[in-house]
Design a protein around this motif. Structure first.
Motif, PDB file in Angstrom:
ATOM      1  N   GLU A   1      16.692  -1.066   0.183  1.00 45.12           N
ATOM      2  CA  GLU A   1      16.829   0.348   0.556  1.00 45.12           C
ATOM      3  C   GLU A   1      15.587   1.158   0.207  1.00 45.12           C
ATOM      4  O   GLU A   1      15.334   2.202   0.805  1.00 45.12           O
ATOM      5  CB  GLU A   1      18.056   0.951  -0.138  1.00 45.12           C
ATOM      6  N   GLU A   2      14.817   0.658  -0.769  1.00 42.49           N
ATOM      7  CA  GLU A   2      13.585   1.369  -1.115  1.00 42.49           C
ATOM      8  C   GLU A   2      12.635   1.420   0.076  1.00 42.49           C
ATOM      9  O   GLU A   2      11.934   2.409   0.286  1.00 42.49           O
ATOM     10  CB  GLU A   2      12.881   0.678  -2.293  1.00 42.49           C
ATOM     11  N   ILE A   3      12.597   0.322   0.829  1.00 43.65           N
ATOM     12  CA  ILE A   3      11.712   0.289   2.001  1.00 43.65           C
ATOM     13  C   ILE A   3      12.146   1.364   2.996  1.00 43.65           C
ATOM     14  O   ILE A   3      11.328   2.109   3.532  1.00 43.65           O
ATOM     15  CB  ILE A   3      11.743  -1.082   2.714  1.00 43.65           C
TER      16      ILE A   3
ATOM     17  N   ASP B   1      13.820   4.090   2.412  1.00 45.82           N
ATOM     18  CA  ASP B   1      13.534   5.433   1.888  1.00 45.82           C
ATOM     19  C   ASP B   1      12.052   5.802   2.031  1.00 45.82           C
ATOM     20  O   ASP B   1      11.725   6.929   2.402  1.00 45.82           O
ATOM     21  CB  ASP B   1      13.945   5.531   0.408  1.00 45.82           C
ATOM     22  N   VAL B   2      11.180   4.848   1.693  1.00 43.63           N
ATOM     23  CA  VAL B   2       9.741   5.122   1.817  1.00 43.63           C
ATOM     24  C   VAL B   2       9.396   5.432   3.268  1.00 43.63           C
ATOM     25  O   VAL B   2       8.693   6.394   3.569  1.00 43.63           O
ATOM     26  CB  VAL B   2       8.882   3.919   1.347  1.00 43.63           C
TER      27      VAL B   2
ATOM     28  N   ILE C   1      10.622   8.938   4.242  1.00 44.58           N
ATOM     29  CA  ILE C   1       9.783   9.991   3.652  1.00 44.58           C
ATOM     30  C   ILE C   1       8.465  10.111   4.414  1.00 44.58           C
ATOM     31  O   ILE C   1       8.052  11.202   4.807  1.00 44.58           O
ATOM     32  CB  ILE C   1       9.498   9.690   2.158  1.00 44.58           C
ATOM     33  N   ILE C   2       7.811   8.969   4.637  1.00 41.11           N
ATOM     34  CA  ILE C   2       6.485   9.033   5.259  1.00 41.11           C
ATOM     35  C   ILE C   2       6.587   9.444   6.727  1.00 41.11           C
ATOM     36  O   ILE C   2       5.825  10.280   7.201  1.00 41.11           O
ATOM     37  CB  ILE C   2       5.719   7.701   5.103  1.00 41.11           C
TER      38      ILE C   2
ATOM     39  N   ILE D   1       2.741  14.315   1.609  1.00 42.27           N
ATOM     40  CA  ILE D   1       3.909  13.812   2.355  1.00 42.27           C
ATOM     41  C   ILE D   1       4.847  13.045   1.419  1.00 42.27           C
ATOM     42  O   ILE D   1       6.048  13.290   1.387  1.00 42.27           O
ATOM     43  CB  ILE D   1       3.458  12.907   3.526  1.00 42.27           C
TER      44      ILE D   1
ATOM     45  N   GLY E   1       8.676  14.324  -0.488  1.00 41.92           N
ATOM     46  CA  GLY E   1       9.884  13.535  -0.255  1.00 41.92           C
ATOM     47  C   GLY E   1      10.422  12.915  -1.539  1.00 41.92           C
ATOM     48  O   GLY E   1      11.635  12.815  -1.737  1.00 41.92           O
TER      49      GLY E   1
ATOM     50  N   ASN F   1      12.395   4.660  -7.150  1.00 42.70           N
ATOM     51  CA  ASN F   1      11.862   3.814  -6.083  1.00 42.70           C
ATOM     52  C   ASN F   1      10.474   3.290  -6.491  1.00 42.70           C
ATOM     53  O   ASN F   1       9.491   4.022  -6.507  1.00 42.70           O
ATOM     54  CB  ASN F   1      11.780   4.639  -4.792  1.00 42.70           C
TER      55      ASN F   1
ATOM     56  N   LEU G   1       8.481   1.158  -5.049  1.00 40.26           N
ATOM     57  CA  LEU G   1       7.469   1.152  -3.989  1.00 40.26           C
ATOM     58  C   LEU G   1       6.726   2.476  -3.978  1.00 40.26           C
ATOM     59  O   LEU G   1       5.508   2.536  -3.856  1.00 40.26           O
ATOM     60  CB  LEU G   1       8.103   0.931  -2.615  1.00 40.26           C
ATOM     61  N   ILE G   2       7.471   3.561  -4.118  1.00 39.93           N
ATOM     62  CA  ILE G   2       6.860   4.892  -4.156  1.00 39.93           C
ATOM     63  C   ILE G   2       5.926   5.015  -5.351  1.00 39.93           C
ATOM     64  O   ILE G   2       4.805   5.498  -5.231  1.00 39.93           O
ATOM     65  CB  ILE G   2       7.950   5.996  -4.213  1.00 39.93           C
TER      66      ILE G   2
END
Lengths: 235, 235
Positions: A98-100, A102-103, A106-107, B106, B110, B160, B162-163
């Motif tokens: 799910e992190e992917i 979300d990222v 956002i982007i 960005i 988020g 997160n 990744l973020i």
């Protein structure tokens, strides 16, 4: 080309540093052929092993391409540069898929704002064409491709190459770690109609230069697809 | 630990693939010691050179750490993993420094939304402490550190990773390519007061779980600092 001889313990790192300074001072540019391994060995006064270790690292990161019998070349595009490090890191960190999502959300909701400001006529036409192709296509493999292309064109239209690179890495991560989630959503014809409509609304907002609406429509679109993929992943 | 012997042309890539599968199947975890070069050579039936090339690549990406006399270990944190590939790519693409600022804005506008949803009491306290430290400090070096820490804590609170990794790479890119822009803004005491106030407002919005306000305050904050850095860079 001016080289400085190297003396140190982590020699391969210093070889990379030297290659980096050749990039910074403009000696090496995209598409250029690197000095041969032998030349690098001579000029940097390091072992062949160190040179090879440095070059392989740059290859694995996707920055350098080895052409059989021709030598090593600086890549023309870097769209896969972040993929290898980010995917190994992702595996090691045991990130949640799910992190992917979300990222990406956002982007992309921010990127579409830049695209709405900066897109030109031909990019806009390209975006419309791909939205139309998706709309009439009923083959899920092709539609996965059209869908990726739609989002890719928006990223490109933002004019920000860092964003293109990061989103590209996220897209490949999705392919690796969310497996067929992207395709499954497209097997159902009703979904394809909903998604085609969402693409159309995003396109129209970008065309109208309406940044707020573009971002809102992108958010709705990704909330819909992410929710679907979450359910598929967690099943 | 089960190895499959390798036969191919791009051998070092296959060594990496084998290490990746050991990560996927859980054989290798964060902090683990990698099999020695000799062991890898024997089990994978490849040359020592290929093994070394693969291991050096993972080191350069920051995924593996070499401890003198002890061997190679999977890193505990991956916060610098993306830095080397992203910064070389950045140099080769001749990106505009403003791209870094845009990406950061960005992602952070988020990220703060996720943080406002997910932050816990102790993270909230840590965030308040760092905002307070920034407020009373009049040394620009320390304040650069406090400022980074404030943004880092918000990224961590998003949950997160990744973020966190992407923002970390952006932060280091700023240090490399925007040079002293971050420090210059903090030399002027009036700016420090404005920024301390903005941090306070971001903190309060996160504390109140008000996602919309948190995002708006973060946007205002980054619009202010980005505008300042743009002027510094373009001078």
């Amino acid at each position: 080309m001016v080289f400085r001889p190297i003396k140190s313990t982590k020699v391969y790192e210093q070889v990379i540093d030297q290659i980096k300074s050749m990039i910074v001072d403009g000696t090496l540019k995209k598409g250029d052929r690197l000095p041969s391994e032998r030349e690098l060995v001579e000029h940097l006064e390091v072992s062949r092993t160190s040179v090879r270790e440095a070059i392989r690292s740059l290859q694995i990161m996707g920055l350098i391409e080895c052409r059989q019998g021709e030598g090593n070349f600086i890549n023309q595009n870097f769209e896969n540069t972040l993929l290898e490090p980010i995917s190994i890191m992702y595996m090691l960190q045991k990130n949640n898929p799910e992190e992917i999502l979300d990222v990406r959300k956002i982007i992309e909701t921010g990127t579409v704002v830049l695209a709405a400001k900066k897109i030109n006529e031909s990019e806009l036409k390209g975006l419309k064409d791909i939205a139309d192709a998706f709309k009439v296509c009923r083959n899920e493999e092709d539609n996965v491709r059209f869908d990726k292309e739609f989002h890719y064109k928006i990223a490109k239209a933002s004019g920000n190459l860092l964003i293109v690179n990061i989103l590209n890495a996220m897209s490949s991560l999705m392919d690796s770690f969310l497996k067929d989630a992207r395709k499954k959503i497209l097997v159902d014809e009703e979904n394809v109609i909903v998604l085609a409509n969402q693409h159309e609304l995003i396109y129209e907002a970008i065309r109208d230069g309406d940044e707020v609406r573009a971002s809102e429509e992108m958010k709705k679109h990704l909330d819909f697809t992410n929710e679907y993929m979450r359910r598929t992943v967690n099943k």
